[in-house]
Design a protein around this motif. Sequence first.
Motif: not given
Length: 382
Positions: A51-52, A138-139, A141, A239-241, A243, A259, A282
Amino acid sequence: MIMPTLTPVQVTLPESKEPTAKNVQDIIATFLTREWPYVDIKALTVTYYKATCTNLHVAVERPPPTSIAATEPLKVFIKFHDSNTEDVKIFKHLLPTEYEEMILCHEYSRFGLGVKVYGFFETQDGTIGRVDEFLDARNMEPEDVENSEIRADIARGLAAFHTMETSLPRNPVVSFYNALMGGLEKYRGMDKLKALGKEGGVNVDNLIHYDLVGKLKRVVEKLKSLSAKEAWCIHDVQYMNVLVKKNPEEGESKITLIDFELVMRNYRAFDIGGHFMQKMFKWFGVENKVADCRKYTEKEKEHFCEEYAQEWNKRTGDSDTGNQIFRESEYGYMLAIAFDLHNMLCFMANEDDKDTLNLLALNKLFHEFLGQYSRLGLENIP
């Protein structure tokens, strides 16, 4: 406060540090002892991903028992920590250790704010990690924040994290900016970076020669003049961090923050402004790092800041206004950009990165800094 304990597990990871199915079952079975120890290894579904740039995450799923109802979760999440943080090494003296990050996760989760943590472990080869619940999520968006309910939950989630009581040392905020400015100065005028830009087909000369340090000092001084408040900031609010839960219970937050490797003391404006800025990017996109959506609107920012203020005040007893937080966030926007610029320049220099998409995103960040700096009239301050 009860501190989490690192439990030794009888596991030695392979040289690659990628655990086998047997490894992950043994780790999980240390904490979930009724059913997980007896699952057929061949029946496990193990999914690996990073994820990182530093930490390996593993999702592990088992089939439901055939004769009885399951009393333990069917799916869990394991995070293996890796201390290789070359791109942020100038902040190493301020960052939480792997164990301190675990403490943050523990303290955040025990108030029902983060994922449930089943246990913290250390393998025989010295790798540490934790076993978490697996969220049906989900991550996030960029478009999700256009939903007012999700936006409000993010605001409340950030305020809750920012005001959290923790045992971590409270390093002064100036320590962060001394480190950041020193790092930015190192890359100013660097010929190698200009050459990498040209090789990647993107001219980054204007950024490389720009006096980011001088401009950043003005931004920090402006925040001081506003008596901007400090907090435990996450610093990695891409935004991936975040959920987004697929089926939250009634009254439950729709989001969970994850994270915390980069948690340090800073102005709360850093994370808030950073959240607004990150809507445009993104970072794991394969065709474009710049999100194909509109920017945060002023009205959406104001709503976010009002929700944040209410949660902050509830937890602290303060009487901050949404307008006050909005003003701080306008400058925090540039703080977050400067941090990302530093980290991307560091990655370029260390890895000889000349990826065109990364370079285009780098210039996009730079132009956002210039535009905000001009819009707020900072260039007119003597």
